[in-house]
Design a protein around this motif. Structure first.
Motif, PDB file in Angstrom:
ATOM      1  N   LYS A  27     -73.843  88.712  50.588  1.00  0.00           N
ATOM      2  CA  LYS A  27     -72.568  88.143  50.976  1.00  0.00           C
ATOM      3  C   LYS A  27     -72.663  87.608  52.398  1.00  0.00           C
ATOM      4  O   LYS A  27     -73.288  88.219  53.264  1.00  0.00           O
ATOM      5  N   LYS A  28     -72.015  86.468  52.647  1.00  0.00           N
ATOM      6  CA  LYS A  28     -72.139  85.791  53.932  1.00  0.00           C
ATOM      7  C   LYS A  28     -70.812  85.719  54.656  1.00  0.00           C
ATOM      8  O   LYS A  28     -69.738  85.754  54.053  1.00  0.00           O
ATOM      9  N   LEU A  29     -70.934  85.633  55.968  1.00  0.00           N
ATOM     10  CA  LEU A  29     -69.818  85.274  56.836  1.00  0.00           C
ATOM     11  C   LEU A  29     -70.147  83.935  57.479  1.00  0.00           C
ATOM     12  O   LEU A  29     -71.314  83.615  57.726  1.00  0.00           O
ATOM     13  N   TYR A  30     -69.133  83.146  57.783  1.00  0.00           N
ATOM     14  CA  TYR A  30     -69.330  81.828  58.374  1.00  0.00           C
ATOM     15  C   TYR A  30     -68.605  81.778  59.709  1.00  0.00           C
ATOM     16  O   TYR A  30     -67.454  82.216  59.818  1.00  0.00           O
ATOM     17  N   CYS A  40     -64.423  82.793  62.565  1.00  0.00           N
ATOM     18  CA  CYS A  40     -65.317  83.354  61.554  1.00  0.00           C
ATOM     19  C   CYS A  40     -64.510  83.772  60.323  1.00  0.00           C
ATOM     20  O   CYS A  40     -63.352  84.183  60.439  1.00  0.00           O
ATOM     21  N   GLY A  41     -65.137  83.673  59.165  1.00  0.00           N
ATOM     22  CA  GLY A  41     -64.486  84.090  57.936  1.00  0.00           C
ATOM     23  C   GLY A  41     -65.498  84.170  56.811  1.00  0.00           C
ATOM     24  O   GLY A  41     -66.639  83.722  56.939  1.00  0.00           O
ATOM     25  N   ASP A  42     -65.068  84.750  55.686  1.00  0.00           N
ATOM     26  CA  ASP A  42     -65.979  84.895  54.551  1.00  0.00           C
ATOM     27  C   ASP A  42     -65.934  83.692  53.617  1.00  0.00           C
ATOM     28  O   ASP A  42     -66.587  83.671  52.579  1.00  0.00           O
ATOM     29  N   ALA A  43     -65.169  82.663  53.967  1.00  0.00           N
ATOM     30  CA  ALA A  43     -65.120  81.427  53.190  1.00  0.00           C
ATOM     31  C   ALA A  43     -64.838  80.278  54.150  1.00  0.00           C
ATOM     32  O   ALA A  43     -64.188  80.440  55.182  1.00  0.00           O
ATOM     33  N   LEU A  44     -65.357  79.106  53.810  1.00  0.00           N
ATOM     34  CA  LEU A  44     -65.150  77.929  54.646  1.00  0.00           C
ATOM     35  C   LEU A  44     -63.927  77.157  54.183  1.00  0.00           C
ATOM     36  O   LEU A  44     -63.838  76.788  53.003  1.00  0.00           O
ATOM     37  N   PRO A  45     -62.990  76.886  55.090  1.00  0.00           N
ATOM     38  CA  PRO A  45     -61.873  76.026  54.716  1.00  0.00           C
ATOM     39  C   PRO A  45     -62.357  74.578  54.583  1.00  0.00           C
ATOM     40  O   PRO A  45     -63.429  74.219  55.073  1.00  0.00           O
ATOM     41  N   VAL A  49     -65.988  72.260  56.327  1.00  0.00           N
ATOM     42  CA  VAL A  49     -67.168  72.088  55.469  1.00  0.00           C
ATOM     43  C   VAL A  49     -68.227  71.235  56.152  1.00  0.00           C
ATOM     44  O   VAL A  49     -69.429  71.508  56.050  1.00  0.00           O
ATOM     45  N   GLU A  55     -74.316  80.846  59.589  1.00  0.00           N
ATOM     46  CA  GLU A  55     -74.098  81.727  58.451  1.00  0.00           C
ATOM     47  C   GLU A  55     -74.710  83.089  58.775  1.00  0.00           C
ATOM     48  O   GLU A  55     -75.873  83.171  59.175  1.00  0.00           O
TER      49      GLU A  55
END
Length: 211
Positions: A27-30, A40-45, A49, A55
Motif C-alpha cells: 500500500k502506498k502513500l502519495y 500527503c494522502g493514500d489516493a491522488l485527487p 495526477v 510515492e
C-alpha cells in the motif's frame, strides 16, 4: 474422501497465493505540493495526477518512487529541444577535445605549431588578394554595364534585354564575391586569437607528458 482433501489443499494454496500477492502489492502513500504546501494522502485527487510527487510505503514510510511533473506538449517539445541542444554542445566539446589532443600529438614543438598557423595565414591572405581583385574587376565591369544602360536611356532608347540580364548577373556575382571576401576577412581576423589559444592549449596538454 481423498478428492475432498485434495480440493481443500488446492483451495488453501490459492488463498495463500492471493494473500501473498496482496502483501506484495504494498500500500502506498502519495505526497505532492499544492499551493506551496506539502500534502500527503493514500489516493491522488484528479488535480494532482499530473503533479510531481513522491510515492511512499504506507507501512514503513520508505520512499518507493519519485514521479516528475507531467509536461504539456509545448513543454515537452521545449525540453526535447533543450536536450538536443545539450547533446550538440556535448558532441562539439568532445570534438574540440579530440582536436586538441590531435594537435598536441601532431606538433613536437611550439615552433612547429606556429609554422602550421603561418601556412594557414598565408593561404587566407592569398585568398583575400584573389577576392579583392575579383571584387574590383566585377565592380568595374558592373559600372561599365550600368553606364551603357544609362547612355541608352539618355538617348531615349530601350535597354536591351541581354544588357539588363548581364547587369543582373554581374550584380549577383559581385554580391557573392563580396560575401566570400567577408568570410575570409573574418577568418583572418580570428587567426591571431586562434593561434594564441592553440599555443596555450598546446602547453597545457604537453605539460603532463613533460613532467
Amino acid at each position: 474422501m481423498k478428492m475432498h482433501v485434495l480440493l481443500a489443499a488446492v483451495a488453501l494454496c490459492a488463498l495463500s497465493a492471493t494473500a501473498s500477492a496482496q502483501n506484495t502489492a504494498e500500500k502506498k502513500l502519495y505526497c505532492w505540493d499544492e499551493g506551496g504546501r506539502k500534502v500527503c494522502g493514500d489516493a491522488l485527487p484528479a488535480n494532482a495526477v499530473d503533479a510531481a510527487r513522491t510515492e511512499l510505503s504506507a507501512r514503513s514510510g520508505r520512499p518507493l518512487a519519485r514521479m516528475g511533473e507531467q509536461l504539456t506538449p509545448e513543454e515537452r517539445a521545449a525540453a526535447d529541444e533543450a536536450e538536443r541542444q545539450a547533446s550538440i554542445a556535448a558532441n562539439a566539446e568532445a570534438a574540440r577535445q579530440r582536436r586538441e589532443r590531435a594537435m598536441a600529438e601532431s606538433y613536437e614543438t611550439e615552433e612547429d605549431l606556429r609554422a602550421a598557423f603561418d601556412d594557414r595565414i598565408v593561404l587566407v591572405e592569398e585568398g583575400l588578394k584573389t577576392s579583392r581583385l575579383g571584387v574590383s574587376n566585377l565592380r568595374q565591369s558592373l559600372v561599365s554595364l550600368l553606364r551603357q544602360a544609362n547612355d541608352l536611356e539618355l538617348q531615349g532608347q530601350p535597354v536591351r534585354k541581354a544588357l539588363a540580364d548581364n547587369i543582373q548577373a554581374q550584380h549577383r556575382d559581385l554580391l557573392r564575391q563580396q560575401a566570400i571576401m567577408r568570410q575570409q576577412l573574418e577568418e583572418r581576423a580570428s587567426l591571431d586569437a586562434d593561434l594564441q589559444y592553440a599555443v596555450e592549449r598546446y602547453h597545457a596538454l604537453k605539460r603532463p607528458k613533460q613532467g
